[in-house]
Every structure is written in C-alpha cells, then in structure tokens.
Design an enzyme around this catalytic site. Structure first.
Site, mmCIF file in Angstrom:
data_model
loop_
_atom_site.group_PDB
_atom_site.id
_atom_site.type_symbol
_atom_site.label_atom_id
_atom_site.label_comp_id
_atom_site.label_asym_id
_atom_site.label_seq_id
_atom_site.Cartn_x
_atom_site.Cartn_y
_atom_site.Cartn_z
ATOM 1 N N CYS B 53 0.781 -1.198 0.121
ATOM 2 C CA CYS B 53 -0.142 -0.140 0.003
ATOM 3 C C CYS B 53 0.869 1.232 0.201
ATOM 4 O O CYS B 53 0.466 2.213 -0.709
ATOM 5 C CB CYS B 53 -0.899 0.078 1.278
ATOM 6 S SG CYS B 53 -1.949 -1.575 1.164
ATOM 7 N N ARG B 130 -7.820 -4.506 -3.052
ATOM 8 C CA ARG B 130 -7.150 -3.288 -3.900
ATOM 9 C C ARG B 130 -8.112 -2.919 -5.214
ATOM 10 O O ARG B 130 -8.113 -3.673 -6.116
ATOM 11 C CB ARG B 130 -5.942 -3.597 -4.357
ATOM 12 C CG ARG B 130 -4.931 -3.747 -3.377
ATOM 13 C CD ARG B 130 -3.466 -4.030 -4.049
ATOM 14 N NE ARG B 130 -2.553 -4.662 -2.911
ATOM 15 C CZ ARG B 130 -2.025 -4.150 -1.841
ATOM 16 N NH1 ARG B 130 -2.370 -2.930 -1.896
ATOM 17 N NH2 ARG B 130 -1.526 -4.713 -0.973
#
Lengths: 73, 217
Positions: B53, B130
């Site tokens: 991330c 995601r």
C-alpha cells in the site's frame, strides 16, 4: 473539521474561503477559483462554514457573515 | 425448520450511478456529490502502514499531476481511522519526501466499502482488497478494477483507461487492445449492409474488413 479548528478558528483553507467570500458573493465554483482550492474541498468547506454560522447560502451563492468577517479580521 | 436468511449485497456495475456516501476523510467530511463535474478515481487499499500500500500511495501521488491535467480527482479508502491515515501519510512524507495530496476515507464502519463491494471475504474478512472505481463527471461508474492483496496496481494502466474513456466520450469511437494516446482508434461498426459496403470504400479508414476499421484522430 477541515475548515474550522477545534478551537473555533478557521484553518488555512477555511481562511482562504472566507477571504474569497469577503470580496464577493460567490458560487462554490467561483470561490474555488478565487481561493485556489479544489472544488470538492470548497463544496465540503462551505457546508462547514455555513453550519458554523460563518457563511450564508443564498440560492447557489454564498456570502460571509459578520461572525465570519470578524474571525478573519 | 429455521429459516436461513442470506444477505445478498448488490455490487455496483458499469454504467450505473456510483453509490452515494457522506464520510470522514483526511480532508474533512466529504460527499460523493462534492466531486460532481470532475472525474474521480476512488480506490481502496487493505491497510495503512503496510508495504505494498505504501508503494501504491507513493505511485498515486506521483501520477497526481497527470490526473489533475485530465480533470481527475483521487480519493483513497481503507477501514483504518482518520488518525491512522494522518500518521501514515505524515510517515510517508517523512521517510520518502512524497506528500500525499489527496483525501483518504476512514471507513471504520465499512459503510462505503460494503456499498462498493470492496471487501472480498475470500481474500480478507476485515480488509478491503485493491479496488479502483473510475467515476465520470456525471457520477456514473465507468471502470472497475480489482487487484488481490498481494499485487500492487499499475498506474500507467489507470492513466491509459482514463485517456481511453475521455477519448471515446469526446470522439464517439472505441480504442483497440493496448491503445495509447496518439494511436489509431476503432470506428463503430456499420449496422446495415449498405453502410458496410460504403465503409470499406471510405479512404480515410484503415480497414481489415468492414467490421474492423481504424482512423486517426
């Protein structure tokens, strides 16, 4: 809140919006342009300023209140 | 016999209005409608202070100027708190020098994640996968991408999709595989035999056959 600090004072972006409003009655788009802020931030910020009594909505335009003008001097 | 109730969650689909929200972010309380008139890339990440991330956030920050040129705003999301987001973006800036210029939704109650189908229990019951939602200025969902937890996103592809969507909207064409700005575009196929016969005679098109013709913009 993004425009008003916990102590009740406007943040940097809140001050920019109030200064833009002090010079004229404006729409969110006009205030965004004058304040140099993204439109989404201004739409959100104007909600906060209105709820805090620092700005008034008139149709699709906004104006600064006496309380708002006093805060930015 | 005890009745078993199964909750069926309807996921957003292409061409449908993006689900409305009003939510806490690192830039204050934002509503979806605050972004009306701009393109919006709404993306979720599994958690703050995690390695993949962090690389993605740096990459999103790097393409932010390119997105701005295209009239696109960015909005991140995870089920972490605003304080966690603030601490993370400050840490990213301190350690890498990259400032995160866009807001991040603190979706602690998972309201937005559930509305957009960002939690896939097969991957994780607590974290968002995601996801990328590309939402147009009329707040219609135009693209949905899902990536697994272990695979970081490709920023070039996100920019390419936006270029393709904006080009097809403006010129009423389609874009072929691996299209890039400047490449030839696909013209809509003829819908009648007469139009098909005319199409292959038209000099401005490069045709494989009547149904696959390209042109330069």
């Amino acid at each position: 809140m993004a425009c008003i600090s916990p102590d009740g004072k406007p943040t940097e972006s809140g001050t920019k919006m109030l200064r833009a409003l002090k010079s004229r009655l404006g729409s969110a788009e006009e205030i965004a342009k004058d304040a140099g802020l993204p439109l989404f931030r201004v739409r959100s910020g104007l909600r906060e300023l209105t709820q805090a009594g620092l700005a008034n909505q008139k149709g699709d335009k906004y104006e600064i209140t006496d309380k708002g003008a006093e805060l930015i001097g | 016999m005890e009745e078993v109730k199964q909750q069926v969650i309807s996921l957003p689909r292409l061409g449908e209005p993006a689900p409305a929200f009003e939510t806490a972010t690192t830039h204050g309380v934002l509503k979806l409608e605050d972004f009306k008139g701009s393109w919006l890339v709404l993306f979720s990440h599994p958690a703050d202070f995690t390695p993949v991330c962090t690389t993605e956030f740096i990459a999103f920050a790097e393409i932010y100027p390119e997105l701005q040129k295209r009239g696109v705003e960015l909005l991140g999301l995870s089920v972490d708190s605003t304080s966690s987001h603030i601490a993370w973006v400050r840490n990213v800036e301190e350690k890498t020098g990259v400032k995160i210029p866009f807001p991040i939704i603190a979706d602690l109650n998972k309201e937005v994640s559930m509305a957009y189908g960002m939690i896939h229990p097969g991957q994780s019951k607590t974290e968002t996968v995601r996801c990328v939602f590309i939402i147009d200025p009329n707040q219609i969902i135009r693209t949905i991408l899902y990536y697994p937890l272990t695979t970081g996103r490709n920023m070039d592809e996100i920019l390419r999709i936006i270029d393709a969507l904006q080009t097809t909207d403006e010129h009423k064409v389609a874009t072929p595989a691996n299209w890039r700005p400047g490449d030839m575009v696909v013209v809509p196929p003829p819908s009648t035999q007469e139009m098909a016969e005319e199409r292959v005679k038209q000099k401005e098109y490069e045709c494989i056959d009547w149904y696959l013709c390209k042109k330069k913009l």
